[in-house]
Every structure is written in structure tokens, then in C-alpha cells.
Design a protein around this motif. Structure first.
Motif, PDB file in Angstrom:
ATOM      1  N   TYR A 161       0.818  -1.203   0.000  1.00  0.00           N
ATOM      2  CA  TYR A 161       0.000   0.000   0.000  1.00  0.00           C
ATOM      3  C   TYR A 161       0.859   1.263   0.000  1.00  0.00           C
ATOM      4  O   TYR A 161       0.513   2.261  -0.644  1.00  0.00           O
ATOM      5  N   GLU A 162       1.961   1.240   0.722  1.00  0.00           N
ATOM      6  CA  GLU A 162       2.879   2.375   0.684  1.00  0.00           C
ATOM      7  C   GLU A 162       3.373   2.605  -0.739  1.00  0.00           C
ATOM      8  O   GLU A 162       3.425   3.751  -1.209  1.00  0.00           O
ATOM      9  N   ASP A 163       3.734   1.532  -1.440  1.00  0.00           N
ATOM     10  CA  ASP A 163       4.155   1.669  -2.837  1.00  0.00           C
ATOM     11  C   ASP A 163       3.028   2.262  -3.686  1.00  0.00           C
ATOM     12  O   ASP A 163       3.266   3.119  -4.548  1.00  0.00           O
ATOM     13  N   PHE A 164       1.809   1.806  -3.434  1.00  0.00           N
ATOM     14  CA  PHE A 164       0.639   2.290  -4.163  1.00  0.00           C
ATOM     15  C   PHE A 164       0.456   3.801  -3.957  1.00  0.00           C
ATOM     16  O   PHE A 164       0.274   4.562  -4.919  1.00  0.00           O
ATOM     17  N   VAL A 165       0.511   4.247  -2.697  1.00  0.00           N
ATOM     18  CA  VAL A 165       0.305   5.659  -2.375  1.00  0.00           C
ATOM     19  C   VAL A 165       1.413   6.524  -2.957  1.00  0.00           C
ATOM     20  O   VAL A 165       1.147   7.552  -3.601  1.00  0.00           O
ATOM     21  N   TYR A 166       2.661   6.123  -2.754  1.00  0.00           N
ATOM     22  CA  TYR A 166       3.773   6.960  -3.198  1.00  0.00           C
ATOM     23  C   TYR A 166       3.903   6.970  -4.717  1.00  0.00           C
ATOM     24  O   TYR A 166       4.369   7.953  -5.296  1.00  0.00           O
ATOM     25  N   SER A 167       3.455   5.900  -5.375  1.00  0.00           N
ATOM     26  CA  SER A 167       3.438   5.901  -6.834  1.00  0.00           C
ATOM     27  C   SER A 167       2.338   6.814  -7.361  1.00  0.00           C
ATOM     28  O   SER A 167       2.558   7.610  -8.279  1.00  0.00           O
ATOM     29  N   ALA A 168       1.128   6.715  -6.774  1.00  0.00           N
ATOM     30  CA  ALA A 168      -0.001   7.530  -7.231  1.00  0.00           C
ATOM     31  C   ALA A 168       0.257   9.012  -7.019  1.00  0.00           C
ATOM     32  O   ALA A 168      -0.198   9.852  -7.812  1.00  0.00           O
ATOM     33  N   THR A 169       0.980   9.368  -5.963  1.00  0.00           N
ATOM     34  CA  THR A 169       1.270  10.776  -5.675  1.00  0.00           C
ATOM     35  C   THR A 169       2.556  11.254  -6.356  1.00  0.00           C
ATOM     36  O   THR A 169       2.928  12.421  -6.203  1.00  0.00           O
ATOM     37  N   LEU A 170       3.222  10.376  -7.067  1.00  0.00           N
ATOM     38  CA  LEU A 170       4.500  10.644  -7.747  1.00  0.00           C
ATOM     39  C   LEU A 170       5.621  10.968  -6.756  1.00  0.00           C
ATOM     40  O   LEU A 170       6.662  11.509  -7.154  1.00  0.00           O
ATOM     41  N   ALA A 171       5.408  10.639  -5.481  1.00  0.00           N
ATOM     42  CA  ALA A 171       6.440  10.888  -4.474  1.00  0.00           C
ATOM     43  C   ALA A 171       7.627   9.949  -4.631  1.00  0.00           C
ATOM     44  O   ALA A 171       8.658  10.138  -3.977  1.00  0.00           O
ATOM     45  N   ASP A 172       7.503   8.953  -5.491  1.00  0.00           N
ATOM     46  CA  ASP A 172       8.618   8.036  -5.749  1.00  0.00           C
ATOM     47  C   ASP A 172       9.500   8.519  -6.897  1.00  0.00           C
ATOM     48  O   ASP A 172      10.445   7.834  -7.284  1.00  0.00           O
ATOM     49  N   GLN A 173       9.199   9.713  -7.432  1.00  0.00           N
ATOM     50  CA  GLN A 173       9.976  10.256  -8.538  1.00  0.00           C
ATOM     51  C   GLN A 173      10.954  11.315  -8.013  1.00  0.00           C
ATOM     52  O   GLN A 173      10.642  12.040  -7.061  1.00  0.00           O
ATOM     53  N   PRO A 174      12.130  11.414  -8.631  1.00  0.00           N
ATOM     54  CA  PRO A 174      13.156  12.331  -8.104  1.00  0.00           C
ATOM     55  C   PRO A 174      12.748  13.794  -8.141  1.00  0.00           C
ATOM     56  O   PRO A 174      13.133  14.570  -7.264  1.00  0.00           O
ATOM     57  N   ASP A 175      11.979  14.194  -9.151  1.00  0.00           N
ATOM     58  CA  ASP A 175      11.516  15.582  -9.240  1.00  0.00           C
ATOM     59  C   ASP A 175      10.004  15.551  -9.387  1.00  0.00           C
ATOM     60  O   ASP A 175       9.450  15.752 -10.466  1.00  0.00           O
ATOM     61  N   ALA A 176       9.341  15.284  -8.268  1.00  0.00           N
ATOM     62  CA  ALA A 176       7.896  15.097  -8.292  1.00  0.00           C
ATOM     63  C   ALA A 176       7.154  16.381  -8.656  1.00  0.00           C
ATOM     64  O   ALA A 176       6.112  16.337  -9.303  1.00  0.00           O
ATOM     65  N   VAL A 177       7.680  17.535  -8.247  1.00  0.00           N
ATOM     66  CA  VAL A 177       7.017  18.800  -8.552  1.00  0.00           C
ATOM     67  C   VAL A 177       6.953  19.013 -10.064  1.00  0.00           C
ATOM     68  O   VAL A 177       5.900  19.344 -10.619  1.00  0.00           O
ATOM     69  N   SER A 178       8.051  18.780 -10.759  1.00  0.00           N
ATOM     70  CA  SER A 178       8.060  18.904 -12.218  1.00  0.00           C
ATOM     71  C   SER A 178       7.119  17.890 -12.853  1.00  0.00           C
ATOM     72  O   SER A 178       6.440  18.181 -13.854  1.00  0.00           O
ATOM     73  N   ALA A 179       7.074  16.687 -12.291  1.00  0.00           N
ATOM     74  CA  ALA A 179       6.200  15.645 -12.829  1.00  0.00           C
ATOM     75  C   ALA A 179       4.738  16.066 -12.729  1.00  0.00           C
ATOM     76  O   ALA A 179       3.959  15.877 -13.670  1.00  0.00           O
ATOM     77  N   TRP A 180       4.349  16.661 -11.602  1.00  0.00           N
ATOM     78  CA  TRP A 180       2.967  17.111 -11.460  1.00  0.00           C
ATOM     79  C   TRP A 180       2.672  18.304 -12.361  1.00  0.00           C
ATOM     80  O   TRP A 180       1.552  18.443 -12.884  1.00  0.00           O
ATOM     81  N   GLN A 181       3.645  19.159 -12.572  1.00  0.00           N
ATOM     82  CA  GLN A 181       3.440  20.279 -13.497  1.00  0.00           C
ATOM     83  C   GLN A 181       3.155  19.780 -14.910  1.00  0.00           C
ATOM     84  O   GLN A 181       2.317  20.330 -15.625  1.00  0.00           O
ATOM     85  N   LYS A 182       3.829  18.704 -15.320  1.00  0.00           N
ATOM     86  CA  LYS A 182       3.590  18.104 -16.638  1.00  0.00           C
ATOM     87  C   LYS A 182       2.205  17.470 -16.715  1.00  0.00           C
ATOM     88  O   LYS A 182       1.521  17.567 -17.735  1.00  0.00           O
ATOM     89  N   VAL A 183       1.777  16.810 -15.634  1.00  0.00           N
ATOM     90  CA  VAL A 183       0.438  16.230 -15.587  1.00  0.00           C
ATOM     91  C   VAL A 183      -0.614  17.317 -15.777  1.00  0.00           C
ATOM     92  O   VAL A 183      -1.550  17.182 -16.578  1.00  0.00           O
ATOM     93  N   LYS A 184      -0.447  18.407 -15.062  1.00  0.00           N
ATOM     94  CA  LYS A 184      -1.414  19.500 -15.153  1.00  0.00           C
ATOM     95  C   LYS A 184      -1.461  20.083 -16.564  1.00  0.00           C
ATOM     96  O   LYS A 184      -2.538  20.365 -17.106  1.00  0.00           O
ATOM     97  N   GLN A 185      -0.302  20.249 -17.173  1.00  0.00           N
ATOM     98  CA  GLN A 185      -0.243  20.787 -18.542  1.00  0.00           C
ATOM     99  C   GLN A 185      -0.955  19.856 -19.521  1.00  0.00           C
ATOM    100  O   GLN A 185      -1.682  20.309 -20.412  1.00  0.00           O
ATOM    101  N   HIS A 186      -0.744  18.548 -19.372  1.00  0.00           N
ATOM    102  CA  HIS A 186      -1.373  17.567 -20.262  1.00  0.00           C
ATOM    103  C   HIS A 186      -2.891  17.600 -20.123  1.00  0.00           C
ATOM    104  O   HIS A 186      -3.632  17.602 -21.123  1.00  0.00           O
ATOM    105  N   GLN A 187      -3.384  17.644 -18.891  1.00  0.00           N
ATOM    106  CA  GLN A 187      -4.824  17.619 -18.662  1.00  0.00           C
ATOM    107  C   GLN A 187      -5.510  18.893 -19.114  1.00  0.00           C
ATOM    108  O   GLN A 187      -6.699  18.881 -19.441  1.00  0.00           O
TER     109      GLN A 187
END
Length: 369
Positions: A157-183
Motif C-alpha cells: 500500500y505504501e508503494d501504491f500511495v507513493y506511486s499515485a502521488t508521484l512521491a517516488d519520482q526524483p523531481d515530483a514537482v516537475s512531474a505534477w506540473q507536466k500532468v497538469k499541462q497535459h490535462q
């Protein structure tokens, strides 16, 4: 030693979701179980120059109060809650529990009394959010009870949560910015559209979104993000829909929900399990039978139904509707103490906007503007 993904999630919440600035008052509201994450959040707020206030809660204490309080006590709103929602610059909510069913035996009428009393406070919250004077984000701390509900080990479940929140990525803030741009492409496509038609084995429903923009949840208002959403015109829903996933409210699981609408209002409702509770919730207030939200789940990284709405409403290939309170920032006029999201699989079916198919079998089929 703390999990580095936990530190990363705290950074996302503070520096991406609510974007704490020096001198701002930030209230962190969370379960005592979530103290390890809340400690990390406090560190990040301090580093950003903010002023944190931490308010812990316990579902055991809450359950005890709900069982023994008088009607007047149930109606009472803490002055501390009023102060936070009317004055804080940002609020971060962190949910966790030892028992997801702790409220399941509380009479629905007692919950209804408390919900009604909180309606004015929630309107202040919504209005400040709409005006931009309050930023809010909610997230979930990975704990044993949520893992059990999702039928996972805590490690899984920890893997599930941290993957869904992109907290397992080295630059999660940039990753979320890309998600927002795509949507945003899909939100832009729907701007100016009027009529929505949903057709699948589970639905035949018309909605109007005339003069109602879609907002883009790229993770800033709840974490994980992954949806675009609007409030449909209040009197526009006509037709029927069956929700393919359980809908959970106050620890009660309602399955097999079918709703029929005429001129925006739920005229008939049924469920295979806990139908009585569904019908009681529809009587909470005048706005409970009308829709406050229509949304697309766009987080295709969430593939497992976990019985946690925070994640389940984002499942890529689903839509969800919420009965009750709408979003005033979009133009919704529907007010209610209820906002109950219900999720429907759309991986078989299509949705049109002004007669044009733009969503088929769980995916957008247009490129956006």
C-alpha cells in the motif's frame, strides 16, 4: 530512518500544492496516526518561512463524541475550526485511521445533524477557496487500515500511495506540473461546450455544462491529483446512471447504486446494499438530490480500486458524479452539507459534447485545442 518518499510527499504538499510563502499561517489537520508525515510537513513549512499550527484528531475520540453528545452538542462548531477556516492562509489535511468502519454504526440522523451544522462553515471554506484567499490540500497517510481495505500489505500500500502521488519520482514537482499541462488540453476543449451525453451499459444521461468551465486537478487541491471536473447546470440532469464501484460515506459502503434524474433532481434511487442509508442521505437537505460535480478520472497510474475515494475517483477510464454541494468558483448555485462522490467505469461506452464524441472506452479521443 524515515522513508525518503514520505519527505518527498511533504515537499509536494507544501511547495507545490499550497505553495507556502514566508509569513503565511498554515494549519495542518491530521490523525495522530499520521504524525511521521505531519512532522515532515511541519519541517517543510518552517523551511518555506511559514507559521505552522498542528491540530491532531483521533477517530476513537470522534466516535465517542458522536455516540454520547446531545443534539445541541452535535450542532456546536468549535471556535478554533471557525478561526482556521476563516483566517488561515493554507490548510493541509492528512487522513488516517485505525478503523475505517468506526462510524458505520453511528445513526445516520446524528451524522446528518452534524453535517447540517457545519454547512455555513463549509460555505466560508468554499468561498475563500474560490476567491483564492485560502489554499487547501488533502492527502492520505498509508496506514494498516487503509491497506487492509485495499486488500494489500502495508508495504504494497505504501508503494501504491507513493506511486499515485508521484512521491517516488526524483523531481515530483516537475512531474505534477507536466500532468497538469497535459490535462489542460481536455479542459480547454470542453470550454464553451453546452451539452454532455453519457452512454454506456451503465448510463444514459444528459447534462448541461453551459457557461461552466472544467477545472484541472493537477494535484494542487488534493493529492494525488488526476481529474478534470465541473459543476453541471443544476436543473439539467436527465436520464439514469448505475455506479459500478461502491460509494462510501461515513464508513458505510453502499453498492449497486442506481440514480434516475428528471430536470436535475434525483427522482428515484436504489442500491443493492445499504439502500436505506442512501435514501437518508438524499434527505439531508434540499441540495442533496442535485448534482454538484461531474468529473473524469485521468490518473491511469491508479489501476487498483482501494475503497478510498481520494484515489478511486482519479482512476483513469472512470467518471464520477457528486450529489450535493457544488463549486461556486465554477458558477454552481447548488448548496448542501453533502458532497458524495460516486464512481462509474467508462471503459465501455462514449461521451459526447455538443454531439461530438470526445471520450470513448475510457480515453479522450480528441487532442485538445
Amino acid at each position: 530512518m524515515s522513508d525518503p518518499r514520505q519527505t518527498n510527499l511533504a515537499n509536494i504538499l507544501v511547495n507545490y500544492c499550497v505553495k507556502v510563502q514566508p509569513g503565511q499561517w498554515v494549519a495542518v489537520l491530521g490523525s495522530v496516526i499520521a504524525e511521521p508525515l505531519i512532522n515532515q510537513i511541519q519541517d517543510k513549512i518552517v523551511q518555506a518561512g511559514g507559521y505552522p499550527t498542528i491540530q491532531f484528531f483521533s477517530e476513537a475520540l470522534d466516535e465517542s463524541f458522536m455516540r454520547s453528545a446531545s443534539e445541541d452538542q452535535l450542532k456546536w462548531i468549535s471556535p478554533l475550526s471557525e478561526l482556521i477556516y476563516s483566517k488561515a492562509d493554507a490548510v493541509i489535511s492528512v487522513w488516517a485511521t485505525r478503523n475505517v468502519k468506526s462510524h458505520s454504526q453511528i445513526p445516520a440522523e446524528r451524522s446528518r445533524i452534524q453535517q447540517l451544522s457545519a454547512q455555513q462553515l463549509m460555505q466560508v471554506f468554499s468561498q475563500r477557496m474560490a476567491a483564492g484567499s485560502l489554499k487547501w490540500v488533502g492527502t492520505q497517510y498509508p496506514c494498516q487500515s487503509y491497506a487492509q481495505e485495499a486488500e494489500m500489505s502495508l508495504w504494497e500500500y505504501e508503494d501504491f500511495v507513493y506511486s499515485a502521488t508521484l512521491a517516488d519520482q526524483p523531481d515530483a514537482v516537475s512531474a505534477w506540473q507536466k500532468v497538469k499541462q497535459h490535462q489542460q488540453r481536455y479542459a480547454d476543449y470542453l470550454r464553451g461546450k453546452k451539452d454532455i451525453r453519457i452512454r454506456s451499459p451503465h448510463a444514459d444521461l444528459h447534462l448541461s455544462i453551459e457557461e461552466r468551465d472544467f477545472l484541472n486537478d493537477g494535484g494542487e487541491s488534493n493529492m494525488p491529483g488526476g481529474e478534470i471536473y465541473t459543476s453541471p447546470v443544476e436543473n439539467s440532469a436527465n436520464g439514469w446512471i448505475e455506479f459500478t464501484y461502491p460509494a462510501i460515506e461515513d464508513g458505510r459502503e453502499v453498492t449497486g447504486i442506481r440514480l434516475e434524474f428528471a430536470d436535475g433532481k434525483v427522482t428515484r434511487a436504489s442500491a443493492q446494499k445499504n439502500e436505506d442509508f442512501l435514501l437518508e442521505m438524499l434527505e439531508v437537505d434540499a441540495g442533496a438530490r442535485y448534482l454538484g460535480e461531474f468529473a473524469f478520472g485521468t490518473n491511469y497510474g491508479i489501476t487498483h480500486f482501494s475503497k478510498s475515494l481520494l484515489f478511486d475517483e482519479k482512476i483513469g477510464g472512470t467518471i464520477h458524479l457528486a450529489l450535493g454541494n457544488g463549486f461556486p468558483e465554477i458558477g454552481s448555485k447548488n448548496t448542501s452539507s453533502l458532497h458524495w462522490d460516486m464512481v462509474c467505469d467508462m471503459r465501455s461506452g462514449e461521451i459526447t459534447a455538443d454531439g461530438e464524441v470526445f471520450y470513448r472506452d475510457g480515453h479522450f479521443v480528441i487532442q485538445g485545442k
